[in-house]
Design a protein around this motif. Structure first.
Motif, PDB file in Angstrom:
ATOM      1  N   GLY A   9       0.824  -1.204   0.000  1.00  0.00           N
ATOM      2  CA  GLY A   9       0.000   0.000   0.000  1.00  0.00           C
ATOM      3  C   GLY A   9       0.857   1.252   0.000  1.00  0.00           C
ATOM      4  N   ARG A  38     -12.095  -4.061   0.575  1.00  0.00           N
ATOM      5  CA  ARG A  38     -11.592  -2.748   0.946  1.00  0.00           C
ATOM      6  C   ARG A  38     -12.627  -2.001   1.765  1.00  0.00           C
ATOM      7  NH1 ARG A  38     -11.432   0.319  -4.992  1.00  0.00           N
ATOM      8  NH2 ARG A  38     -13.697   0.501  -5.288  1.00  0.00           N
ATOM      9  N   PRO A  41     -12.972   5.238   4.391  1.00  0.00           N
ATOM     10  CA  PRO A  41     -13.319   5.905   5.647  1.00  0.00           C
ATOM     11  C   PRO A  41     -14.822   6.123   5.794  1.00  0.00           C
ATOM     12  CG  PRO A  41     -11.454   6.993   4.609  1.00  0.00           C
ATOM     13  CD  PRO A  41     -11.967   5.982   3.623  1.00  0.00           C
ATOM     14  N   THR A  91      -9.409   4.999  -2.684  1.00  0.00           N
ATOM     15  CA  THR A  91      -8.774   5.183  -1.386  1.00  0.00           C
ATOM     16  C   THR A  91      -9.501   4.366  -0.324  1.00  0.00           C
ATOM     17  OG1 THR A  91      -7.955   7.398  -1.901  1.00  0.00           O
ATOM     18  CG2 THR A  91      -8.261   6.862   0.427  1.00  0.00           C
ATOM     19  N   ILE A  93      -8.611   1.085   3.054  1.00  0.00           N
ATOM     20  CA  ILE A  93      -7.756   0.035   3.599  1.00  0.00           C
ATOM     21  C   ILE A  93      -8.118  -1.236   2.844  1.00  0.00           C
ATOM     22  CG2 ILE A  93      -7.126  -1.322   5.611  1.00  0.00           C
ATOM     23  CD1 ILE A  93      -7.944   1.074   7.336  1.00  0.00           C
ATOM     24  N   TYR A  94      -7.123  -1.900   2.293  1.00  0.00           N
ATOM     25  CA  TYR A  94      -7.329  -3.117   1.510  1.00  0.00           C
ATOM     26  C   TYR A  94      -6.968  -4.332   2.356  1.00  0.00           C
ATOM     27  CZ  TYR A  94      -8.287  -0.501  -2.699  1.00  0.00           C
ATOM     28  OH  TYR A  94      -8.875   0.322  -3.640  1.00  0.00           O
ATOM     29  N   TYR A  95      -7.898  -5.278   2.404  1.00  0.00           N
ATOM     30  CA  TYR A  95      -7.741  -6.469   3.229  1.00  0.00           C
ATOM     31  C   TYR A  95      -7.641  -7.713   2.353  1.00  0.00           C
ATOM     32  CZ  TYR A  95      -9.350  -3.530   7.071  1.00  0.00           C
ATOM     33  OH  TYR A  95      -9.491  -2.531   8.009  1.00  0.00           O
ATOM     34  N   GLY A 115      -4.712  -5.586   6.889  1.00  0.00           N
ATOM     35  CA  GLY A 115      -5.021  -4.476   5.988  1.00  0.00           C
ATOM     36  C   GLY A 115      -3.813  -3.629   5.648  1.00  0.00           C
ATOM     37  N   THR A 116      -3.873  -2.990   4.486  1.00  0.00           N
ATOM     38  CA  THR A 116      -2.846  -2.061   4.054  1.00  0.00           C
ATOM     39  C   THR A 116      -3.526  -0.840   3.441  1.00  0.00           C
ATOM     40  OG1 THR A 116      -0.803  -1.820   2.758  1.00  0.00           O
ATOM     41  CG2 THR A 116      -2.542  -3.143   1.764  1.00  0.00           C
ATOM     42  N   GLN A 117      -3.048   0.343   3.781  1.00  0.00           N
ATOM     43  CA  GLN A 117      -3.695   1.580   3.357  1.00  0.00           C
ATOM     44  C   GLN A 117      -3.279   1.956   1.942  1.00  0.00           C
ATOM     45  OE1 GLN A 117      -5.900   3.805   5.143  1.00  0.00           O
ATOM     46  NE2 GLN A 117      -6.080   4.676   3.070  1.00  0.00           N
ATOM     47  N   THR A 119      -3.951   5.183  -0.611  1.00  0.00           N
ATOM     48  CA  THR A 119      -4.487   6.531  -0.718  1.00  0.00           C
ATOM     49  C   THR A 119      -4.181   7.067  -2.109  1.00  0.00           C
ATOM     50  OG1 THR A 119      -4.113   6.927   1.635  1.00  0.00           O
ATOM     51  CG2 THR A 119      -4.494   8.854   0.241  1.00  0.00           C
TER      52      THR A 119
END
Length: 122
Positions: A9, A38, A41, A91, A93-95, A115-117, A119
């Motif tokens: 990410g 994903r 927010p 954008t 968080i990808y899981y 998870g990995t962010q 953006t």
């Protein structure tokens, strides 16, 4: 048990590409449907894509079809998500997720990563 660890990410600009990886350990990697979800927010966690054990069955959410490519390397116990033509709406968080059935693969996986962010700036 299955342990999933995402990486790759980061912060990119609209139109850029990014590749996520998910390292899998524990029970046999090639026994599971592997996929990505994903969570943006303030929104629910949503399905992105899954791939079958053999790699012959692949399914994408409409929002990423044609831009994202899911793949797996069973010899390396690793799952990938190649993301092209990224948009600010990507954008999130990808899981990484592992599932025992196709139904669970799109709704309620058996195992999750942390998870990995990702953006994407406009």
């Amino acid at each position: 048990q299955v342990q999933l660890v995402e990486s790759g990410g980061g912060l990119v600009q609209a139109g850029d590409s990014l590749r996520l990886s998910c390292a899998v350990s524990g029970r046999t990697f090639n026994s599971y449907y592997m996929g990505w979800f994903r969570q943006a927010p303030g929104k629910e966690r949503n399905f992105v894509a899954y791939i079958s054990y053999s790699g012959h069955s692949i399914y994408y959410a409409d929002s990423v079809k044609g831009r994202f490519t899911i793949s797996r390397d069973n010899a390396k116990n690793t799952l990938y998500l190649q993301m092209n033509s990224l948009k600010p709406d990507d954008t999130a968080i990808y899981y990484c997720a592992a599932s025992s059935t196709t139904v669970r693969a799109t709704t309620n996986p058996d195992y999750w990563g942390q998870g990995t962010q990702v953006t994407v700036s406009s």
